[in-house]
Write a protein that holds these residues in place. Structure first.
Motif, PDB file in Angstrom:
ATOM      1  N   THR A   1     -48.316  11.991  32.183  1.00 14.52           N
ATOM      2  CA  THR A   1     -48.327  12.778  33.406  1.00 14.52           C
ATOM      3  C   THR A   1     -49.782  13.038  33.788  1.00 14.52           C
ATOM      4  O   THR A   1     -50.669  12.354  33.308  1.00 14.52           O
ATOM      5  CB  THR A   1     -47.488  14.068  33.234  1.00 14.52           C
ATOM      6  OG1 THR A   1     -47.327  14.691  34.507  1.00 14.52           O
ATOM      7  CG2 THR A   1     -48.090  15.026  32.240  1.00 14.52           C
ATOM      8  N   SER A   2     -50.035  14.008  34.648  1.00 16.55           N
ATOM      9  CA  SER A   2     -51.403  14.300  35.074  1.00 16.55           C
ATOM     10  C   SER A   2     -51.888  15.618  34.485  1.00 16.55           C
ATOM     11  O   SER A   2     -51.093  16.460  34.067  1.00 16.55           O
ATOM     12  CB  SER A   2     -51.470  14.363  36.598  1.00 16.55           C
ATOM     13  OG  SER A   2     -50.752  15.498  37.061  1.00 16.55           O
TER      14      SER A   2
ATOM     15  N   THR B   1     -52.519  11.701  31.498  1.00 19.90           N
ATOM     16  CA  THR B   1     -52.623  12.595  30.356  1.00 19.90           C
ATOM     17  C   THR B   1     -51.306  12.578  29.604  1.00 19.90           C
ATOM     18  O   THR B   1     -50.244  12.593  30.215  1.00 19.90           O
ATOM     19  CB  THR B   1     -52.922  14.033  30.843  1.00 19.90           C
ATOM     20  OG1 THR B   1     -54.090  14.004  31.648  1.00 19.90           O
ATOM     21  CG2 THR B   1     -53.118  14.979  29.699  1.00 19.90           C
ATOM     22  N   ALA B   2     -51.371  12.561  28.300  1.00 18.53           N
ATOM     23  CA  ALA B   2     -50.154  12.587  27.491  1.00 18.53           C
ATOM     24  C   ALA B   2     -49.796  14.025  27.159  1.00 18.53           C
ATOM     25  O   ALA B   2     -50.652  14.825  26.804  1.00 18.53           O
ATOM     26  CB  ALA B   2     -50.353  11.788  26.214  1.00 18.53           C
ATOM     27  N   LEU B   3     -48.516  14.343  27.305  1.00 15.43           N
ATOM     28  CA  LEU B   3     -47.977  15.650  26.975  1.00 15.43           C
ATOM     29  C   LEU B   3     -46.799  15.418  26.048  1.00 15.43           C
ATOM     30  O   LEU B   3     -45.974  14.546  26.306  1.00 15.43           O
ATOM     31  CB  LEU B   3     -47.528  16.357  28.256  1.00 15.43           C
ATOM     32  CG  LEU B   3     -46.893  17.722  28.135  1.00 15.43           C
ATOM     33  CD1 LEU B   3     -47.915  18.740  27.634  1.00 15.43           C
ATOM     34  CD2 LEU B   3     -46.365  18.156  29.495  1.00 15.43           C
ATOM     35  N   LYS B   4     -46.710  16.169  24.972  1.00 14.71           N
ATOM     36  CA  LYS B   4     -45.618  15.972  24.028  1.00 14.71           C
ATOM     37  C   LYS B   4     -44.371  16.697  24.512  1.00 14.71           C
ATOM     38  O   LYS B   4     -44.397  17.898  24.770  1.00 14.71           O
ATOM     39  CB  LYS B   4     -46.002  16.488  22.645  1.00 14.71           C
ATOM     40  CG  LYS B   4     -44.979  16.109  21.570  1.00 14.71           C
ATOM     41  CD  LYS B   4     -45.344  16.631  20.212  1.00 14.71           C
ATOM     42  CE  LYS B   4     -46.484  15.841  19.633  1.00 14.71           C
ATOM     43  NZ  LYS B   4     -46.765  16.168  18.231  1.00 14.71           N
ATOM     44  N   ALA B   5     -43.278  15.952  24.654  1.00 14.99           N
ATOM     45  CA  ALA B   5     -41.993  16.535  25.060  1.00 14.99           C
ATOM     46  C   ALA B   5     -41.382  17.295  23.902  1.00 14.99           C
ATOM     47  O   ALA B   5     -41.831  17.194  22.759  1.00 14.99           O
ATOM     48  CB  ALA B   5     -41.044  15.426  25.514  1.00 14.99           C
ATOM     49  N   GLU B   6     -40.341  18.043  24.201  1.00  9.85           N
ATOM     50  CA  GLU B   6     -39.656  18.817  23.173  1.00  9.85           C
ATOM     51  C   GLU B   6     -39.060  17.928  22.082  1.00  9.85           C
ATOM     52  O   GLU B   6     -38.834  18.369  20.961  1.00  9.85           O
ATOM     53  CB  GLU B   6     -38.579  19.723  23.792  1.00  9.85           C
ATOM     54  CG  GLU B   6     -37.440  19.007  24.479  1.00  9.85           C
ATOM     55  CD  GLU B   6     -37.719  18.598  25.923  1.00  9.85           C
ATOM     56  OE1 GLU B   6     -36.754  18.252  26.608  1.00  9.85           O
ATOM     57  OE2 GLU B   6     -38.886  18.592  26.363  1.00  9.85           O
ATOM     58  N   THR B   7     -38.861  16.651  22.389  1.00 12.77           N
ATOM     59  CA  THR B   7     -38.332  15.693  21.416  1.00 12.77           C
ATOM     60  C   THR B   7     -39.422  15.123  20.523  1.00 12.77           C
ATOM     61  O   THR B   7     -39.136  14.404  19.577  1.00 12.77           O
ATOM     62  CB  THR B   7     -37.656  14.525  22.144  1.00 12.77           C
ATOM     63  OG1 THR B   7     -38.644  13.871  22.947  1.00 12.77           O
ATOM     64  CG2 THR B   7     -36.494  14.992  23.007  1.00 12.77           C
TER      65      THR B   7
END
Length: 119
Positions: A103-104, A91-97
């Motif tokens: 990740t899962s 699964t894609a999660l958007k980082a603060e950047t």
């Protein structure tokens, strides 16, 4: 195979936190869980992660600690001890950047919960 973008679920994240993280980090995520005395490094409060990072929740750093990319010595193994549980569909999660982090789904939900408890 394309990545699936999942909506974050705070309630599932809260359940995961209570089941897998509260023993060390405390029921209230204040760093005072019952396993605290047994750890070489004391678990930090998770309520003020954003405050300790100039007001921005450090998604990339937290994900890397949870999924084992940045293991902690205090656990004697990659964090969390229940790391196998957090495996799952990519699964894609958007980082603060703004950059995507792969990740899962359970970690995505756990991130939603941790972000929701920031002071």
């Amino acid at each position: 195979m394309p990545l699936t973008a999942w909506a974050q679920d705070v309630s599932i994240g809260a359940t995961l936190y209570q089941r897998h993280c509260a023993t060390c980090h405390g029921v209230n995520a204040d760093g005072n869980g019952p396993m605290r005395p047994a750890l070489l490094l004391q678990p930090p409060s998770l309520n003020d992660l954003a405050a300790r990072n100039d007001g921005t929740f450090p998604i990339a750093r937290v994900v890397s600690r949870i999924d084992g990319r940045d293991p902690l010595v205090s656990h004697g193994s990659p964090m969390p001890v229940y790391g196998w549980y957090f495996e799952g569909e990519d699964t894609a999660l958007k980082a603060e950047t703004g950059q995507p982090i792969l990740t899962s789904k359970p970690i995505v939900d756990l991130m939603a919960y941790l972000e929701s408890i920031q002071e």
